[in-house]
Motif scaffolding. Structure first.
Motif, PDB file in Angstrom:
ATOM      1  N   ILE A   7       0.839  -1.207   0.000  1.00 22.07           N
ATOM      2  CA  ILE A   7       0.000   0.000   0.000  1.00 22.07           C
ATOM      3  C   ILE A   7       0.869   1.250   0.000  1.00 22.07           C
ATOM      4  CG2 ILE A   7      -1.648   1.337   1.359  1.00 22.07           C
ATOM      5  CD1 ILE A   7      -2.869  -1.351   2.224  1.00 22.07           C
ATOM      6  N   ALA A   8       1.908   1.273   0.820  1.00 27.81           N
ATOM      7  CA  ALA A   8       2.799   2.433   0.868  1.00 27.81           C
ATOM      8  C   ALA A   8       3.496   2.636  -0.475  1.00 27.81           C
ATOM      9  CB  ALA A   8       3.811   2.278   1.994  1.00 27.81           C
ATOM     10  N   ALA A   9       3.913   1.551  -1.116  1.00 30.85           N
ATOM     11  CA  ALA A   9       4.580   1.662  -2.415  1.00 30.85           C
ATOM     12  C   ALA A   9       3.623   2.182  -3.490  1.00 30.85           C
ATOM     13  CB  ALA A   9       5.154   0.304  -2.825  1.00 30.85           C
ATOM     14  N   ILE A  10       2.397   1.692  -3.482  1.00 30.07           N
ATOM     15  CA  ILE A  10       1.411   2.159  -4.462  1.00 30.07           C
ATOM     16  C   ILE A  10       1.154   3.656  -4.294  1.00 30.07           C
ATOM     17  CG2 ILE A  10      -1.026   2.012  -5.119  1.00 30.07           C
ATOM     18  CD1 ILE A  10      -0.811  -1.017  -4.586  1.00 30.07           C
ATOM     19  N   LEU A  11       0.987   4.096  -3.055  1.00 28.15           N
ATOM     20  CA  LEU A  11       0.756   5.523  -2.808  1.00 28.15           C
ATOM     21  C   LEU A  11       1.953   6.373  -3.236  1.00 28.15           C
ATOM     22  CD1 LEU A  11      -1.043   5.339   0.654  1.00 28.15           C
ATOM     23  CD2 LEU A  11      -2.043   5.927  -1.551  1.00 28.15           C
ATOM     24  N   ALA A  12       3.160   5.892  -2.974  1.00 30.04           N
ATOM     25  CA  ALA A  12       4.361   6.638  -3.352  1.00 30.04           C
ATOM     26  C   ALA A  12       4.491   6.734  -4.868  1.00 30.04           C
ATOM     27  CB  ALA A  12       5.595   5.977  -2.750  1.00 30.04           C
ATOM     28  N   ALA A  23       2.473  18.476 -12.041  1.00 27.96           N
ATOM     29  CA  ALA A  23       3.251  19.555 -11.429  1.00 27.96           C
ATOM     30  C   ALA A  23       4.509  19.879 -12.235  1.00 27.96           C
ATOM     31  CB  ALA A  23       3.634  19.187 -10.002  1.00 27.96           C
ATOM     32  N   HIS A  24       4.840  19.023 -13.196  1.00 29.92           N
ATOM     33  CA  HIS A  24       6.042  19.207 -14.014  1.00 29.92           C
ATOM     34  C   HIS A  24       7.283  19.368 -13.145  1.00 29.92           C
ATOM     35  CE1 HIS A  24       3.456  19.470 -17.474  1.00 29.92           C
ATOM     36  NE2 HIS A  24       2.761  20.437 -16.888  1.00 29.92           N
ATOM     37  N   ALA A  25       7.319  18.590 -12.059  1.00 31.34           N
ATOM     38  CA  ALA A  25       8.478  18.610 -11.166  1.00 31.34           C
ATOM     39  C   ALA A  25       9.610  17.812 -11.811  1.00 31.34           C
ATOM     40  CB  ALA A  25       8.109  17.998  -9.821  1.00 31.34           C
ATOM     41  N   GLY A  26      10.800  18.110 -11.406  1.00 34.44           N
ATOM     42  CA  GLY A  26      11.945  17.353 -11.888  1.00 34.44           C
ATOM     43  C   GLY A  26      11.906  15.932 -11.340  1.00 34.44           C
ATOM     44  N   ILE A  27      12.606  15.047 -12.017  1.00 37.65           N
ATOM     45  CA  ILE A  27      12.596  13.638 -11.615  1.00 37.65           C
ATOM     46  C   ILE A  27      13.192  13.453 -10.220  1.00 37.65           C
ATOM     47  CG2 ILE A  27      14.779  13.079 -12.752  1.00 37.65           C
ATOM     48  CD1 ILE A  27      11.777  10.761 -12.648  1.00 37.65           C
ATOM     49  N   LEU A  32      12.311  12.025  -4.620  1.00 43.22           N
ATOM     50  CA  LEU A  32      12.534  12.320  -3.204  1.00 43.22           C
ATOM     51  C   LEU A  32      11.208  12.437  -2.461  1.00 43.22           C
ATOM     52  CD1 LEU A  32      14.502  12.967  -0.926  1.00 43.22           C
ATOM     53  CD2 LEU A  32      14.369  15.360  -1.608  1.00 43.22           C
ATOM     54  N   THR A  33      10.258  13.119  -3.064  1.00 38.31           N
ATOM     55  CA  THR A  33       8.937  13.246  -2.459  1.00 38.31           C
ATOM     56  C   THR A  33       8.254  11.883  -2.370  1.00 38.31           C
ATOM     57  OG1 THR A  33       8.760  15.443  -3.414  1.00 38.31           O
ATOM     58  CG2 THR A  33       6.735  14.461  -2.593  1.00 38.31           C
ATOM     59  N   GLY A  34       8.429  11.045  -3.382  1.00 38.24           N
ATOM     60  CA  GLY A  34       7.869   9.689  -3.349  1.00 38.24           C
ATOM     61  C   GLY A  34       8.471   8.854  -2.244  1.00 38.24           C
ATOM     62  N   LEU A  35       9.767   9.001  -2.027  1.00 37.62           N
ATOM     63  CA  LEU A  35      10.429   8.260  -0.937  1.00 37.62           C
ATOM     64  C   LEU A  35       9.910   8.716   0.422  1.00 37.62           C
ATOM     65  CD1 LEU A  35      12.627   6.282  -0.007  1.00 37.62           C
ATOM     66  CD2 LEU A  35      14.215   8.207  -0.021  1.00 37.62           C
ATOM     67  N   ILE A  36       9.774  10.008   0.589  1.00 35.96           N
ATOM     68  CA  ILE A  36       9.228  10.544   1.844  1.00 35.96           C
ATOM     69  C   ILE A  36       7.793  10.066   2.040  1.00 35.96           C
ATOM     70  CG2 ILE A  36       8.545  12.658   3.032  1.00 35.96           C
ATOM     71  CD1 ILE A  36      11.011  13.982   1.660  1.00 35.96           C
ATOM     72  N   ALA A  37       7.000  10.081   0.981  1.00 38.88           N
ATOM     73  CA  ALA A  37       5.609   9.616   1.064  1.00 38.88           C
ATOM     74  C   ALA A  37       5.548   8.139   1.420  1.00 38.88           C
ATOM     75  CB  ALA A  37       4.896   9.868  -0.254  1.00 38.88           C
ATOM     76  N   PHE A  38       6.458   7.336   0.879  1.00 39.32           N
ATOM     77  CA  PHE A  38       6.505   5.908   1.205  1.00 39.32           C
ATOM     78  C   PHE A  38       6.754   5.691   2.696  1.00 39.32           C
ATOM     79  CE2 PHE A  38       9.014   2.066   1.919  1.00 39.32           C
ATOM     80  CZ  PHE A  38       8.142   1.100   1.434  1.00 39.32           C
ATOM     81  N   VAL A  39       7.734   6.390   3.231  1.00 37.60           N
ATOM     82  CA  VAL A  39       8.070   6.234   4.649  1.00 37.60           C
ATOM     83  C   VAL A  39       6.914   6.699   5.534  1.00 37.60           C
ATOM     84  CG1 VAL A  39       9.622   7.029   6.483  1.00 37.60           C
ATOM     85  CG2 VAL A  39      10.551   6.387   4.251  1.00 37.60           C
TER      86      VAL A  39
END
Length: 57
Positions: A7-12, A23-27, A32-39
Motif C-alpha cells: 500500500i505504501a509503495a502504491i501511494l508513493a 506539477a512538471h516537477a523534476g525527476i 525524493l517526495t515519493g520516498l518521503i511519502a513511502f516512509v
C-alpha cells in the motif's frame, strides 16, 4: 507487513506519477517526495494497525 509495504509503495508511485504529469516537477524532486511519502505512509499504517489491535476495534 507485506500489505503495508504494498500500500505504501502504491501511494508513493502514484504521488511520483502525479507530480511528473501535473506539477512538471523534476525527476529528482518527484523521487525524493515519493520516498518521503513511502516512509510516512508505512509509518502511519504501522501505527494504525497497532492502535486498532491494541484497542480491540
Amino acid at each position: 507487513m507485506v500489505r503495508r509495504l504494498v500500500i505504501a509503495a502504491i501511494l508513493a508511485v502514484l504521488l511520483v506519477v502525479l507530480q511528473l504529469v501535473f506539477a512538471h516537477a523534476g525527476i529528482g524532486a518527484a523521487l525524493l517526495t515519493g520516498l518521503i511519502a513511502f516512509v510516512v505512509a508505512f509509518v502511519v499504517l504501522l501505527v494504525s494497525d497497532r492502535w486498532f489491535t491494541k484497542t480491540g476495534r
